[in-house]
Design an enzyme around this catalytic site. Sequence first.
Site, mmCIF file in Angstrom:
data_model
loop_
_atom_site.group_PDB
_atom_site.id
_atom_site.type_symbol
_atom_site.label_atom_id
_atom_site.label_comp_id
_atom_site.label_asym_id
_atom_site.label_seq_id
_atom_site.Cartn_x
_atom_site.Cartn_y
_atom_site.Cartn_z
ATOM 1 C CE LYS A 256 -49.647 -34.357 41.050
ATOM 2 N NZ LYS A 256 -48.907 -35.188 40.096
ATOM 3 N N GLY B 237 -46.788 -53.555 42.621
ATOM 4 C CA GLY B 237 -47.898 -52.693 42.188
ATOM 5 C C GLY B 237 -48.279 -53.106 40.783
ATOM 6 C CE1 TYR B 238 -48.118 -57.037 36.555
ATOM 7 C CE2 TYR B 238 -50.412 -57.503 36.072
ATOM 8 C CZ TYR B 238 -49.070 -57.600 35.748
ATOM 9 O OH TYR B 238 -48.685 -58.246 34.592
#
Length: 585
Positions: free
Chosen positions: A271, A383-384
């Site tokens: 990461k 959450g969209y």
Amino acid sequence: MLNTIYLSNQAMKMVKLIGDFFTKNPETCARIECYSSPHYALTKTFAENFNIQEADSWKVFEELQKKIDEAEYVQVETANSTNKSYPVSPEEVNMLRVLTDYFAPQPKMSPASGFVGDRLESAMEAYKWFFGASEGNGEDIRESFQKLLERTQEATAFRLETLVAPETIPNPYKAVLDLLRIAAEKLNLDPGIHEMLKRPMRSIVLNIPTFMDDGTLRVFTGYRVQYNDALGPTKGGIRYHPDLTMDEVTALSAWMTWKTAVAGLPLGGGKGGIRCNPKEMSKGELERLTRGYTRALARFIGPYTDVPAPDVYTDSQTMAWMMDEYSQIVGQNTFGVVTGKPVSLGGSLGRDEATSRGLMYTVVQAAGYKGIDLKQATVVVQGYGNVGSHAARLLSDLGCRIIAVSDSKGGVYNPDGLDPKEVLQHKSQTGSVTRYPNCKTISNSELLELECDILVPAGLENQITQTNAGNIKTKIIAEGANGPVTPEADEKLYKKGIFLIPDILANSGGVIVSYFEQVQNQMNYYWSEEEVRNKLQNTITSAFKDVLAISEEYDVNMRVAAYMKALKRVSEAMIVRSEKPYTSR
Ligand code: NAD
């Protein structure tokens, strides 16, 4: 380690407003005394002056106070061409703390704060009282205050630096270590391997000088952590965020190690990211920063070593710049150095919705296992964004009824069902799912506690905790987001019979299709979308079945089972790469 951040534009405006309040002839906060408390006065005036909601104005103040409290060193940048950057002395940093504390809901440094008397005089008193400053006539203190106030007014940027002890272990990394320990005990893992897996293989810190559009030079701090590469090249996203820390990157790189291992991919985990505020940077600044990061990192990444991808606030454009810069350095087109690229530049078809499609395939398996008919099932999505909106659409295509959805501004509920495509259109037109017609407005916490068959938290981490786990009334939770359920809540949900598909399995569709992108880049031969979907379905379904089998064999919840599968694969690879068992050396 020195962590550098810049105050956001909003926070800068608030510093200026605060500074203005303490000057002899304030310009922008003339009416501030009309209010009942300094905190209310500041946030209300700020909201009015800059045309934002009061609640957002409170958030700006919270951000400002937190950052100034934590700062070890402060540097003020100005547009003045002869001297663009002034270091603020430690005394002045404390003065800055006094000035902001004056407006806190519960001030600690200026207990007698109010709007009476000479404003600067009261700030000086508070400073002397709280920091035990020198006696005398206080002229030196007044001068320093005045110099500081002048600087706040001419500042174009505030750079704050914090010293962070490298051994700091915040929560995300602690959660990684806790789950590693639980899974290691269940598997009777070689203690030597356990010891190695507690830490990343390689952590890189980069300082990236970048010219801004106004000609000033800023040095941004970037990270890349390659956690473990026993199974193959490390793989994981690049995140741009002003609060990013090395510990967060480390925890996320460990997560990627388990995620690629659970999916059965020949990849390790990594990461990276840069501490910056991409919302306040121009496209040109972002390109120069991304190219600088790539140059600094070039010798550590590559198709066979470490392959970055987009993450929070980075996208296919960021990956195109990285690929281009890397290709120039090595002297040949190297599409496979990053994934998540635009399709015109070696990206894979089906990548946009891959995370949600993978989640949908795991829900199909879980519903089969729990005897739930998806054509009758009700679904709630928190959450969209990318993951949540695609997941709602794909589950609706299977016949599920989407009864509630939300975003950061709140949620909407209609037990008769919502049309996910229309909700998305409404969100793109109005900026939020809220106020979607024919629905009851609900809060995000109410949404999580709705009765339903499938709950998809796809917004943020730490949404279902020990506190609300007892109130959750779903049969299946599919974690679209990373870490939306805390480990403490897991056991409560498991005992209630709620079936949880953990993040490292449920949202692994993204990295699976990223791996397909790498494979296609290396072959230089590209698959149809249907081929990508079929391969994704096979890969994630087989991973789901393996994890379920471990959960049943060892009588553990699905999260622990997923960690066990991951750990088993990684440790087996480490053992066969080594001549002798790790513990007997
Ligand atoms: P996104 O930015 O597109 O969407 C996030 C959504 O969550 C937005 O609608 C936002 O309004 C909403 N949100 C933010 N705060 C909220 C709150 N307090 N309550 C309710 N909703 C809130 O991001 P995304 O790409 O959809 O990612 C969502 C999550 O999924 C993140 O945790 C991310 O790490 C994880 N994830 C994403 C991918 C991917 O491929 N995009 C892959 C794996 C994991």
